[in-house]
Design a protein around this motif. Structure first.
Motif, PDB file in Angstrom:
ATOM      1  N   HIS A  66       9.708  -3.077   4.283  1.00  0.00           N
ATOM      2  CA  HIS A  66      11.129  -2.897   4.021  1.00  0.00           C
ATOM      3  C   HIS A  66      11.463  -1.469   3.595  1.00  0.00           C
ATOM      4  N   GLN A  67      12.745  -1.147   3.762  1.00  0.00           N
ATOM      5  CA  GLN A  67      13.280   0.060   3.135  1.00  0.00           C
ATOM      6  C   GLN A  67      13.554  -0.266   1.679  1.00  0.00           C
ATOM      7  N   VAL A  68      12.643   0.109   0.809  1.00  0.00           N
ATOM      8  CA  VAL A  68      12.837  -0.052  -0.623  1.00  0.00           C
ATOM      9  C   VAL A  68      11.921   0.920  -1.343  1.00  0.00           C
ATOM     10  N   CYS A  69      12.448   1.640  -2.303  1.00  0.00           N
ATOM     11  CA  CYS A  69      11.669   2.637  -3.040  1.00  0.00           C
ATOM     12  C   CYS A  69      11.425   2.151  -4.464  1.00  0.00           C
ATOM     13  N   LYS A  70      10.213   2.294  -4.901  1.00  0.00           N
ATOM     14  CA  LYS A  70       9.893   1.988  -6.287  1.00  0.00           C
ATOM     15  C   LYS A  70      10.452   3.057  -7.217  1.00  0.00           C
TER      16      LYS A  70
ATOM     17  N   GLU B  66      13.533   3.233   9.877  1.00  0.00           N
ATOM     18  CA  GLU B  66      13.545   2.265  10.974  1.00  0.00           C
ATOM     19  C   GLU B  66      13.279   0.846  10.497  1.00  0.00           C
ATOM     20  N   GLN B  67      13.000   0.680   9.199  1.00  0.00           N
ATOM     21  CA  GLN B  67      12.681  -0.636   8.669  1.00  0.00           C
ATOM     22  C   GLN B  67      13.936  -1.330   8.132  1.00  0.00           C
ATOM     23  N   ALA B  68      13.859  -2.653   8.011  1.00  0.00           N
ATOM     24  CA  ALA B  68      14.966  -3.414   7.448  1.00  0.00           C
ATOM     25  C   ALA B  68      15.110  -3.085   5.970  1.00  0.00           C
ATOM     26  N   VAL B  69      16.348  -2.991   5.515  1.00  0.00           N
ATOM     27  CA  VAL B  69      16.604  -2.720   4.101  1.00  0.00           C
ATOM     28  C   VAL B  69      16.267  -3.968   3.291  1.00  0.00           C
TER      29      VAL B  69
ATOM     30  N   GLU C 275      18.879  13.033  12.739  1.00  0.00           N
ATOM     31  CA  GLU C 275      20.048  13.818  13.123  1.00  0.00           C
ATOM     32  C   GLU C 275      21.310  12.969  13.169  1.00  0.00           C
ATOM     33  N   GLN C 276      21.176  11.715  13.618  1.00  0.00           N
ATOM     34  CA  GLN C 276      22.350  10.865  13.768  1.00  0.00           C
ATOM     35  C   GLN C 276      23.002  10.554  12.424  1.00  0.00           C
ATOM     36  N   ARG C 277      22.166  10.236  11.416  1.00  0.00           N
ATOM     37  CA  ARG C 277      22.704   9.897  10.103  1.00  0.00           C
ATOM     38  C   ARG C 277      22.767  11.089   9.153  1.00  0.00           C
ATOM     39  N   GLY C 278      22.095  12.166   9.531  1.00  0.00           N
ATOM     40  CA  GLY C 278      22.092  13.348   8.673  1.00  0.00           C
ATOM     41  C   GLY C 278      21.300  13.146   7.403  1.00  0.00           C
ATOM     42  N   ILE C 279      20.191  12.364   7.496  1.00  0.00           N
ATOM     43  CA  ILE C 279      19.383  12.007   6.337  1.00  0.00           C
ATOM     44  C   ILE C 279      17.973  12.572   6.488  1.00  0.00           C
ATOM     45  N   THR C 280      17.447  13.137   5.411  1.00  0.00           N
ATOM     46  CA  THR C 280      16.048  13.565   5.391  1.00  0.00           C
ATOM     47  C   THR C 280      15.162  12.320   5.396  1.00  0.00           C
ATOM     48  N   LYS C 281      14.207  12.264   6.300  1.00  0.00           N
ATOM     49  CA  LYS C 281      13.341  11.100   6.416  1.00  0.00           C
ATOM     50  C   LYS C 281      12.291  11.090   5.309  1.00  0.00           C
ATOM     51  N   GLN C 282      12.200   9.998   4.590  1.00  0.00           N
ATOM     52  CA  GLN C 282      11.139   9.884   3.582  1.00  0.00           C
ATOM     53  C   GLN C 282       9.771   9.905   4.248  1.00  0.00           C
TER      54      GLN C 282
ATOM     55  N   ILE D  18       0.630  15.323   8.371  1.00  0.00           N
ATOM     56  CA  ILE D  18      -0.285  14.690   7.421  1.00  0.00           C
ATOM     57  C   ILE D  18      -0.011  13.192   7.479  1.00  0.00           C
ATOM     58  N   ASN D  19      -0.905  12.467   8.122  1.00  0.00           N
ATOM     59  CA  ASN D  19      -0.699  11.051   8.394  1.00  0.00           C
ATOM     60  C   ASN D  19      -1.588  10.169   7.520  1.00  0.00           C
ATOM     61  N   GLY D  20      -1.162   8.910   7.376  1.00  0.00           N
ATOM     62  CA  GLY D  20      -1.974   7.941   6.641  1.00  0.00           C
ATOM     63  C   GLY D  20      -2.037   8.205   5.156  1.00  0.00           C
ATOM     64  N   VAL D  21      -0.877   8.483   4.547  1.00  0.00           N
ATOM     65  CA  VAL D  21      -0.846   8.787   3.111  1.00  0.00           C
ATOM     66  C   VAL D  21       0.214   7.920   2.428  1.00  0.00           C
ATOM     67  N   THR D  22       0.175   7.917   1.105  1.00  0.00           N
ATOM     68  CA  THR D  22       1.203   7.272   0.297  1.00  0.00           C
ATOM     69  C   THR D  22       1.836   8.331  -0.586  1.00  0.00           C
ATOM     70  N   GLY D  23       3.157   8.393  -0.579  1.00  0.00           N
ATOM     71  CA  GLY D  23       3.866   9.350  -1.417  1.00  0.00           C
ATOM     72  C   GLY D  23       4.094   8.786  -2.808  1.00  0.00           C
ATOM     73  N   PRO D  24       4.964   9.409  -3.583  1.00  0.00           N
ATOM     74  CA  PRO D  24       5.268   8.873  -4.913  1.00  0.00           C
ATOM     75  C   PRO D  24       5.792   7.441  -4.876  1.00  0.00           C
ATOM     76  N   ASP D  25       6.518   7.088  -3.796  1.00  0.00           N
ATOM     77  CA  ASP D  25       7.049   5.732  -3.650  1.00  0.00           C
ATOM     78  C   ASP D  25       5.926   4.779  -3.263  1.00  0.00           C
ATOM     79  N   GLU D  26       5.441   4.018  -4.229  1.00  0.00           N
ATOM     80  CA  GLU D  26       4.313   3.109  -3.989  1.00  0.00           C
ATOM     81  C   GLU D  26       4.728   1.824  -3.272  1.00  0.00           C
ATOM     82  N   TYR D  27       6.005   1.710  -2.910  1.00  0.00           N
ATOM     83  CA  TYR D  27       6.440   0.588  -2.080  1.00  0.00           C
ATOM     84  C   TYR D  27       6.427   0.945  -0.593  1.00  0.00           C
ATOM     85  N   SER D  28       5.920   2.149  -0.278  1.00  0.00           N
ATOM     86  CA  SER D  28       5.755   2.591   1.112  1.00  0.00           C
ATOM     87  C   SER D  28       4.365   3.203   1.234  1.00  0.00           C
ATOM     88  N   ALA D  29       3.405   2.399   1.668  1.00  0.00           N
ATOM     89  CA  ALA D  29       2.006   2.841   1.658  1.00  0.00           C
ATOM     90  C   ALA D  29       1.498   3.175   3.054  1.00  0.00           C
ATOM     91  N   LEU D  30       0.592   4.144   3.104  1.00  0.00           N
ATOM     92  CA  LEU D  30      -0.097   4.546   4.337  1.00  0.00           C
ATOM     93  C   LEU D  30       0.894   4.888   5.443  1.00  0.00           C
TER      94      LEU D  30
END
Length: 708
Positions: free
Chosen positions: A544-548, A516-519, A503-510, A443-455
């Motif tokens: 950026h990597q930042v969550c609202k 892959e973005q700068a924090v 897999e490398q960091r063992g983190i679920t991808k948002q 499911i591509n081109g969407v915005t999740g609950p985090d409104e600081y990461s759009a589309l």
């Protein structure tokens, strides 16, 4: 706040006393009418504040003016209309007129009685010529008679013998709020007033929607110690309604109405109260939140729960996904009839959702991100229409309602079509493609609950919720013998749903690109630059990597059993570091998950912020209305977090009490039966009715409640 009666909130306890702040906190409502606690003499511009009244679902609309329009953009603004200050009075003593000169009004006390659903106030009033008296008020919005707002006035301790003439000159004072804050309504909508024999009809200038207001006992000359009870009756008018006879309800006297109100709240607290031992301030805070939840919920099946309830103009009175994910759990487990009414609203606006899907060239239905009448009103689609997860949020709420209440008939008649139509949408909007070397439903081109990461592509929360949406559609299709031709396609999409994992960091991808973005440079961002949305362009934030707010963590709260404890801890620790909590919806979720991963102290700190958010004005915008979703979130923090409530073929509970809370008591309704829960020390005690078809079984982690 003072540590006094935990069912009463007084103005003198609060940290600041600005009129707008107090107007919000001490607003009274009943799901249909909401009245801010404006200045009692505010019938002109002589006194400060932002007084007014609201009726759930009464709004004006106008075309959205785009500098650059594109196909499918939302077409119209919808803004709840601020009606006159019902409680404001005009007083006259001889030649002195409170609307013509500024009388000195000093508050003596303002107390919201949460237990009875009543606001008690008293003021010392001094006229310019030195006449003094005490104005005592008692008011409430009737829960049993939803069209009524009742206010009783009493004159006491006068230093003169002349009578006081009291009237209610209802006039709309709709000043435009000058602000760049997108969370605040910045447009004034005007009304046209038509007077009839004993009532007036107010009509919105653009939409032509009308409301009738009748004032009973609105005028009287009062002597010392006399009272005046004024009843305001407000009714939305349908297009084909006879405006000549809008009212036919017989009214009772004040004492009867007051007794009805007290009995209604007695029933509410019997079902909904949460008792906390160990922190009286916290006890008051949670009761204050539950009180406002009861006040703001639409009960007629045609209205919902606005983001600010009926306490202010914030978010323009719009309904969001807040209802389904943050508010409905409370009502489903304590007041299922209100939950049913709120869900019925979604069934009512299904035609608008189907039309919206067609506008976007999709099948099925797409519910509006923010709306009042079911049509999309969000002018900024990356943070609006793109949040398609609202479809799955609504379906999740229908599913939770059925699981907890057992009301299959409602699901068959109302909920099932919502589930089926949203499932059609997902099959249309998502794609079966090759991803990471294998076939996957993306499911591509969407915005999740985090409104600081759009589309973004493959937002984890969205995909997880959609998967559940599809599985529930399959379950209902098989149960009701419908859409048999769609089951295999729904099954394939759900089974092949894509979930990103590093897999490398063992983190679920948002989402596919978030990690892959700068924090975001948190260490160099000053405190006054938060919330980020008010100080940085969306392009800067989005890269950026930042969550609202909670996003992946929210998905893991809803589906905790699908993850290992180790994975939950890793994801929690990672996403907590990049989350600003700029949304009031965030802290409660982090509180719940802190409980579930075993960090009770952190859970408590987050919970304190949610429980007291409005009483401490944590977000600095209570003037625009309460934070309803956060109030529901404070219930989640307690019941889903500290008590570990989780659905798993029944109700599972665990004791995660932090040290500062000595005991927690509450009631849940499961399959129509009350279940009384008591958490203390390391124990969980569960009390069922004497004759019950439920059984409570002890487990290693707590208690499992299910049908026999």
């Amino acid at each position: 706040m003072a540590k006094n009666d935990s069912f009463k909130v007084s103005a003198e306890e609060l940290s600041h006393q600005t009129p707008e702040y107090l107007e919000t906190l001490f607003a009274v409502g009943n799901g249909q009418i909401g009245v801010r606690s404006g200045h009692p003499l505010k019938v002109n511009e002589l006194y400060g504040g932002n007084p007014g009244s609201f009726v759930n679902g009464f709004f004006d609309s106008e075309p959205i003016q785009y500098g650059e329009w594109a196909y499918g953009y939302a077409k119209e603004h919808q803004t709840i209309i601020k009606l006159p200050n019902l409680r404001g009075v005009r007083l006259q003593i001889g030649d002195e007129d409170s609307s013509a000169s500024e009388w000195q009004v000093k508050p003596i006390q303002m107390t919201l009685d949460l237990e009875k659903g009543v606001l008690d106030e008293s003021y010392k009033v001094v006229t310019p010529l030195g006449k003094t008296f005490e104005l005592v008020m008692q008011s409430f919005a009737s829960v049993t008679r939803s069209e009524l707002y009742v206010c009783q006035y009493q004159i006491k301790n006068t230093n003169f013998s002349e009578p006081i003439s009291m009237t209610h000159p209802l006039e709309q004072k709709a000043a435009i709020v000058q602000t760049d804050d997108p969370r605040v309504a910045s447009k004034a909508h005007h009304l046209r007033k038509a007077d009839y024999q004993d009532y007036a009809i107010w009509t919105a200038e653009n939409s032509q929607r009308s409301i009738a207001i009748r004032v009973i006992n609105g005028e009287k000359q009062l002597q010392a110690e006399e009272t005046l009870t004024t009843v305001f009756q407000m009714k939305l008018l349908e297009d084909n309604q006879n405006h000549e006879t809008p009212f036919n309800q017989e009214l009772a006297d004040f004492e009867v109405l007051l007794q009805e109100q007290q009995q209604s709240y007695q029933q509410f607290w019997a079902a909904s109260d949460i008792q906390i031992e160990g922190d009286p301030v916290l006890q008051k805070g949670i009761r204050f939140n539950l009180f406002h939840l009861n006040q703001g919920a639409g009960r007629d099946g045609r209205t919902n729960f606005a983001a600010k309830g009926l306490t202010g103009e914030g978010y323009e009175g719009h309904y969001f996904w807040d209802t389904e994910m943050y508010l409905l759990p409370f009502f489903i487990f304590t007041n299922p009839e209100i939950a049913k009414a709120l869900l019925s609203y979604r069934g009512k606006i299904l035609p608008q959702a189907k039309q919206r899907a067609q506008e976007l060239s999709q099948e099925g239905a797409l519910f509006a991100w923010r709306t009042i009448d079911g049509n999309e009103t969000s002018a900024y689609y990356p943070a609006g229409t793109a949040q398609v997860h609202i479809n799955a949020d609504i379906v999740y709420a229908f599913q939770l309602y059925e699981r907890v209440t057992g009301d299959q008939a409602f699901i068959e008649t109302v909920g099932s079509e919502v589930v089926f139509e949203t499932a059609k949408f997902w099959l249309s909007y998502g794609d079966l493609v090759e991803k990471d070397g294998k076939l996957a439903f993306c499911i591509n081109g969407v915005t999740g609950p985090d409104e600081y990461s759009a589309l973004v592509n493959n937002n984890f929360y969205t995909n997880k919720m959609v998967q559940n949406n599809l599985y529930y559609a399959i379950e209902l299709a098989q149960r009701f013998g419908k859409y048999q031709e769609s089951i295999s396609a729904w099954q394939q999409a759900a089974d092949l749903m894509y979930f990103g994992y590093d897999e490398q960091r063992g983190i679920t991808k948002q989402d596919d690109g978030f990690l892959e973005q700068a924090v975001w440079p948190f260490e160099t961002t000053p405190a006054e630059k938060y919330p980020l949305l008010l100080h940085y362009h969306p392009m800067v934030i989005y890269k950026h990597q930042v969550c609202k707010q909670a996003d992946t963590v929210l998905a893991q709260m809803l589906y905790t059993g699908d993850f290992s404890l180790e994975q939950l801890k890793k994801d929690y620790d990672y996403y907590e570091q990049v989350t600003t909590h700029d949304s009031s919806l965030s802290r409660s979720i982090f509180s719940v998950m802190a409980s579930r991963i075993g960090d009770s102290e952190k859970a408590y700190r987050y919970f304190m912020d949610t429980a007291l958010m409005d009483l401490t004005d944590l977000q600095k915008n209570v003037v625009d209305g309460i934070h309803a979703a956060n109030m529901g979130g404070s219930w989640l923090s307690l019941i889903y977090g500290f008590a570990g409530l989780y659905y798993d073929q029944g109700l599972r509970l665990a004791n995660h009490l932090p040290q500062k809370i000595k005991e927690l008591k509450f009631t849940l309704f499961y399959q129509g039966e009350p279940v009384k829960i008591n958490l203390k020390d390391q124990r969980i005690d569960c009390q069922l009715a004497e004759e019950t078809r439920l059984i409570a079984t002890k487990t290693d982690g707590g208690i499992w409640i299910k049908e026999r």
